[in-house]
Scaffold this active site. Structure first.
Site, PDB file in Angstrom:
ATOM      1  N   ASP A 199       6.821  47.814  50.620  1.00  0.00           N
ATOM      2  CA  ASP A 199       7.064  46.375  50.771  1.00  0.00           C
ATOM      3  C   ASP A 199       8.132  45.991  51.800  1.00  0.00           C
ATOM      4  OD1 ASP A 199       5.274  46.496  48.712  1.00  0.00           O
ATOM      5  OD2 ASP A 199       6.535  45.552  47.213  1.00  0.00           O
ATOM      6  N   GLU A 257       3.451  43.677  48.882  1.00  0.00           N
ATOM      7  CA  GLU A 257       3.236  42.865  47.678  1.00  0.00           C
ATOM      8  C   GLU A 257       2.724  41.509  48.140  1.00  0.00           C
ATOM      9  OE1 GLU A 257       6.652  42.482  45.080  1.00  0.00           O
ATOM     10  OE2 GLU A 257       5.689  40.933  43.878  1.00  0.00           O
ATOM     11  N   LYS A 295      -0.883  45.015  47.342  1.00  0.00           N
ATOM     12  CA  LYS A 295      -0.766  45.171  45.889  1.00  0.00           C
ATOM     13  C   LYS A 295      -0.313  43.869  45.233  1.00  0.00           C
ATOM     14  CE  LYS A 295       3.941  47.186  46.014  1.00  0.00           C
ATOM     15  NZ  LYS A 295       4.652  46.142  45.299  1.00  0.00           N
ATOM     16  N   LYS A 333       4.183  44.881  41.013  1.00  0.00           N
ATOM     17  CA  LYS A 333       5.382  45.567  41.504  1.00  0.00           C
ATOM     18  C   LYS A 333       5.051  47.032  41.789  1.00  0.00           C
ATOM     19  CE  LYS A 333       7.726  41.761  41.007  1.00  0.00           C
ATOM     20  NZ  LYS A 333       7.805  40.881  42.203  1.00  0.00           N
ATOM     21  N   VAL A 354      11.738  48.555  49.694  1.00  0.00           N
ATOM     22  CA  VAL A 354      12.501  47.594  48.896  1.00  0.00           C
ATOM     23  C   VAL A 354      11.638  47.023  47.772  1.00  0.00           C
ATOM     24  CG1 VAL A 354      13.975  47.019  50.852  1.00  0.00           C
ATOM     25  CG2 VAL A 354      11.918  45.649  50.467  1.00  0.00           C
ATOM     26  N   CYS A 360      10.135  47.240  42.981  1.00  0.00           N
ATOM     27  CA  CYS A 360       8.851  47.826  43.383  1.00  0.00           C
ATOM     28  C   CYS A 360       8.920  49.326  43.668  1.00  0.00           C
ATOM     29  CB  CYS A 360       8.291  47.075  44.579  1.00  0.00           C
ATOM     30  SG  CYS A 360       7.811  45.392  44.129  1.00  0.00           S
TER      31      CYS A 360
HETATM   32  N1  TIU Z   1       8.976  44.598  46.451  1.00  0.00           N
HETATM   33  C1  TIU Z   1       9.730  44.213  45.421  1.00  0.00           C
HETATM   34  O1  TIU Z   1      10.638  44.902  45.011  1.00  0.00           O
HETATM   35  N2  TIU Z   1       9.467  42.944  44.901  1.00  0.00           N
HETATM   36  C2  TIU Z   1      10.405  42.162  44.304  1.00  0.00           C
HETATM   37  O2  TIU Z   1      10.084  41.071  43.843  1.00  0.00           O
HETATM   38  N3  TIU Z   1      11.684  42.629  44.306  1.00  0.00           N
HETATM   39  C3  TIU Z   1      12.791  41.948  43.884  1.00  0.00           C
HETATM   40  O3  TIU Z   1      13.851  42.572  43.823  1.00  0.00           O
HETATM   41  N4  TIU Z   1      12.710  40.654  43.605  1.00  0.00           N
END
Ligand code: TIU
Length: 220
Positions: A24, A72, A129, A132, A157, A162
Site C-alpha cells: 500500500d 488498498e 485489495k 487490510k 505502510v 495492513c
Molecule cells: N494500508 C493500511 O495500513 N491502511 C490503513 O488504513 N492504515 C492505517 O494506519 N490507517
C-alpha cells in the site's frame, strides 16, 4: 541461498522462490489530502519509508525476487466496502468521497495509485485489495502458488495495520516471512516498534525482522 542477519535469528531465502510484498505505498496514505491525512494522521511520519522502499525494491529486483505491490482500494460503486469500514471514525473525507486526489481509496483514482518513486514495472504483480490484509478477497494466493513462492519479504505502510495483518495472514498460510524495518512505517512510531517486536517475539511467532543495511549486506 541468501542469509540475512535478522532477529530473532538469521533468515535464509532462495530468490527464485521468494517475493517482496510491498504493501500500500499509495498516494492516499503518504501524500497530503489522502485517506491517511483525512483520518487525522501525521503523514510526515511515512516520508522516510519511500526511499527505503525504493532501495529494497531495487535490491530485490536485482536478486531476481518477484515484486508484488498491493493497493488498498474499492470499486467505484463501493460494493466491496462494508459500511462498517466506511463509517468508522470521524474522518474529514470518507472512502469514496471526492478529495484533492480524486475519490478517496477508489480503484483507478490518482490517490489510490502508487507514489511516483515506486511505480510497478513490467513483470511485477499488482494486487488491489479491499481489506487490510492482502489475502482477503484477492488473487494473491494464486499468484504466489503458481510461481512456487515460499518466502515473503515485507515492506510498506502502515506497519501495524495492513503490513502486520498481511504478514499474519501469510504466516498462517505457511509462508516464511521477513519484514525490513526502514522499508515500513506507521503514523505512530511506537506502534511500528511494537509491531516489529510482536512479529519477532516468541521465536519468530509471525516472522523475522531485519534492517535494510543487513538485508543489503546479505544480498550484495
Ligand atoms: N494500508 C493500511 O495500513 N491502511 C490503513 O488504513 N492504515 C492505517 O494506519 N490507517
Amino acid at each position: 541461498m541468501i542469509t540475512v542477519l535478522a532477529q530473532p535469528w538469521s533468515f535464509s531465502f532462495e530468490p527464485g522462490t521468494s517475493a517482496l510484498v510491498m504493501i500500500d505505498m499509495q498516494r492516499d496514505f503518504i501524500e497530503p489530502g489522502g485517506f491517511g491525512e483525512t483520518l487525522g494522521n501525521d503523514i510526515s511520519q511515512l516520508a522516510p519509508v519511500v526511499p527505503a522502499a525504493a532501495e529494497l525494491i531495487a535490491l530485490c529486483r536485482k536478486l531476481g525476487v518477484l515484486i508484488v505491490h498491493t493497493q488498498e482500494c474499492h470499486k467505484a460503486d463501493l460494493s466491496d466496502c462494508p459500511p462498517a469500514k466506511r463509517l468508522r471514525g470521524e474522518p474529514s473525507l470518507r472512502i469514496g468521497d471526492e478529495g484533492s486526489m480524486g475519490r478517496v481509496l477508489i480503484h483507478g483514482e490518482p490517490g489510490a495509485g502508487f507514489v511516483p518513486a515506486l511505480l510497478p514495472q513490467s513483470g511485477d504483480v499488482v494486487i488491489a485489495k479491499p481489506g487490510k490484509g492482502a489475502f482477503y478477497a484477492t488473487p494473491l494466493t494464486q499468484e504466489l502458488k503458481s510461481r512456487g513462492i515460499t518466502h515473503l519479504i515485507f515492506g510498506g505502510v502502515t506497519t501495524e495495520v495492513c503490513v502486520q495483518t498481511t504478514m499474519r495472514e501469510a504466516n498462517d498460510r505457511g509462508y516464511e516471512c521477513l519484514i525490513v524495518e526502514e522499508a515500513t512505517g506507521s503514523y505512530f512510531p511506537e506502534f511500528k516498534a511494537s509491531a516489529l517486536a510482536m512479529i519477532r517475539a516468541q521465536g519468530a511467532i509471525i516472522g523475522w525482522t531485519a534492517t535494510l543495511a543487513d538485508f543489503k549486506a546479505a544480498g550484495t
